[in-house]
Design a protein around this motif. Structure first.
Motif: not given
Length: 510
Positions: A23-42
């Motif tokens: 889950r942690i890998v997926r978490q930071f992968g989501a931030l890497g792909r989507w950035g730190f905006g609302l879409a990435g934070e969700l």
């Protein structure tokens, strides 16, 4: 260097707690792909904590996995292109969050609309912001009657599409927050997207919000502070408690029923909680963070005497994000302070010549940080190099570095050749025990050019004569600060975010 500060802050606030490695890998992968905006934070929150309750509102409870699915259904249902603008005219709810993040997920730009705007103001905003669509709650349909050439979609009817995995847009959607509009038609301010963890850590270093907290977001999500609260809550994978309308008694009960750790609101909400009188103690509350307008004199101390030393006051604006943050210790020492600038923020007090004013001397408040706005819509980027931004407020620093806001530059009046700051008199009057609220403004005067007018709301059962108010000011301030007009009102006119409407005050005094 920023890295030690960021790592230490994230560790203190529980963001570096161990967990499921996948889950942690997926978490930071989501931030890497989507950035730190609302879409990435969700998406990072849903990847790390999919079963955690994301939102508790007046209608339902949804987990992070369900909130993400709802936002993706919204994105799939909207026929929009990247860069097109979508108005959001909704009260606080999970549905509004789903729409907001769904819009940004396809690269469109959400425009957060104040629910208190009139029909004519809404029509002007729709035209000025070139809105392709307005997504709205059912109750606002009549107010949209004057809006033309814009598709109108009810928020509760939008999720007809199927949830599907989305790819990050080539250009992320940019959220546009409208200015308060107390003096005319609101302008759209383009909010920057955080480039990393530092903006989050700058705030939670000073305001002790933790991963997994239960946060009651009482400030409207269309308000800069409400929007910031949403960003922070998603980054913390918090459980967000929302109510469509602020009702002090219901919010107090909700704080207890939902075991809330933190309340994010505007100062008038804190005032209304105090007006309830003594009630069952809220034992879970660790943070009450307010922003959006000045704390009336004495309110900080009274609130902390009842709720504990949990009050934090963030001074900022739509354009500047934050300028300074006052902690409970700051407010105990100086109840009217705006606090100190957080990490990464620089504040300067400049005189009319652009030189730094001495300690204790009033001047213009200027600020720089990485979250300054990117200009108003329809204009070129105002501050591309993040240089010092003029807030439009007057203030001074004390010898400990604490900031005090002395009023708006355009609120200062000249009466008989003397410069008068209405906020100084307003704070003095707000400290009287008989007064619930006070507002002081300048009005035209044939002899002196301008004079002060005081608008007073008394506490239930209290009485004060106009001469008693004038005598109180005369004892503590110069003669030119004494308001010649004293008008008693049942309530002060405010907009939906709690700011006082000076134009309506002047009308009520005629």
């Amino acid at each position: 260097m920023d890295l030690p500060f960021i790592a230490a802050t994230m560790a203190r606030r529980g963001l570096l707690m161990p967990g499921n490695p996948v889950r942690i890998v997926r978490q930071f992968g989501a931030l890497g792909r989507w950035g730190f905006g609302l879409a990435g934070e969700l998406r990072q929150a849903a990847a790390r904590s999919p079963e955690r309750l994301a939102v508790i509102d007046d209608e339902r409870q949804v987990t992070y996995a369900e909130l993400l699915a709802g936002s993706e259904r919204t994105a799939s249902a909207l026929n929009l292109r990247s860069g097109e603008r979508v108005g959001l005219l909704c009260r606080n709810s999970a549905r509004m969050i789903e729409a907001l993040i769904g819009i940004t997920s396809i690269g469109a730009d959400p425009v957060l609309i104040n629910t208190g705007l009139s029909a004519s103001q809404l029509a002007t905003v729709a035209k000025d912001q070139d809105l392709k669509v307005v997504i709205h709650d059912e109750e606002f349909a009549p107010q949209l009657a004057l809006v033309e050439n814009t598709e109108k979609i009810r928020a509760d009817k939008i999720q007809a599409g199927r949830s599907k995995d989305l790819l990050p847009p080539a250009k992320p959607g940019r959220t546009i927050v409208l200015t308060s509009g107390t003096t005319g038609t609101p302008k759209g301010a383009r909010r920057p997207t955080p480039g990393g963890f530092r903006p989050l850590c700058s705030v939670i270093d000073r305001i002790p919000l933790h991963a997994g907290d239960r946060i009651l977001l009482a400030a409207p999500l269309f308000h800069t502070w409400g929007f910031a609260g949403l960003q922070i809550a998603l980054a913390l994978r918090a459980t967000i408690v929302l109510h469509r309308r602020f009702d002090a008694a219901k919010v107090h009960e909700s704080l207890i029923r939902n075991d809330v750790d933190a309340l994010i609101g505007v100062p008038v909400m804190v005032q209304q909680l105090m007006d309830l009188g003594e009630r069952e103690r809220v034992t879970s509350l660790r943070v009450a963070a307010v922003s959006g307008s000045a704390l009336p004199g004495g309110l900080a101390t009274r609130f902390m005497d009842r709720y504990g030393d949990v009050l934090y006051n963030l001074y900022g604006s739509t354009e500047a994000s934050w300028v300074s943050i006052a902690t409970p210790a700051d407010l105990r020492a100086a109840p009217d302070t705006a606090g100190r600038p957080p990490f990464g923020t620089t504040v300067k007090i400049l005189d009319e010549d652009g030189s730094e004013a001495p300690t204790g001397t009033i001047g213009g408040i200027f600020v720089t940080n990485e979250m300054l706005f990117d200009g108003y819509t329809g204009q070129e980027a105002k501050n591309p190099e993040k240089s010092l931004l003029e807030t439009g407020d007057l203030g001074h620093l004390d010898d400990t570095g604490r900031l005090f806001v002395d009023g708006r530059q355009d609120d200062m009046i000249v009466s008989g050749g003397e410069n008068v700051h209405p906020a100084e008199v307003e704070n003095l009057l707000a400290g009287l025990p008989q007064i619930r609220e006070a507002a002081v403004i300048g009005v035209p005067d044939d002899q002196y050019g301008q004079r002060l007018a005081a608008y007073i709301v008394l506490r239930d059962g209290e009485k004060l004569a106009p001469d008693e108010i004038r005598d109180h000011v005369r004892r503590h301030r110069a003669r030119f600060c004494v308001p010649r007009d004293v008008i008693f009102l049942d309530t002060l006119p405010r907009n939906a975010t709690g700011k006082i409407l000076a134009r309506e005050l002047r009308d009520s005094g005629q």
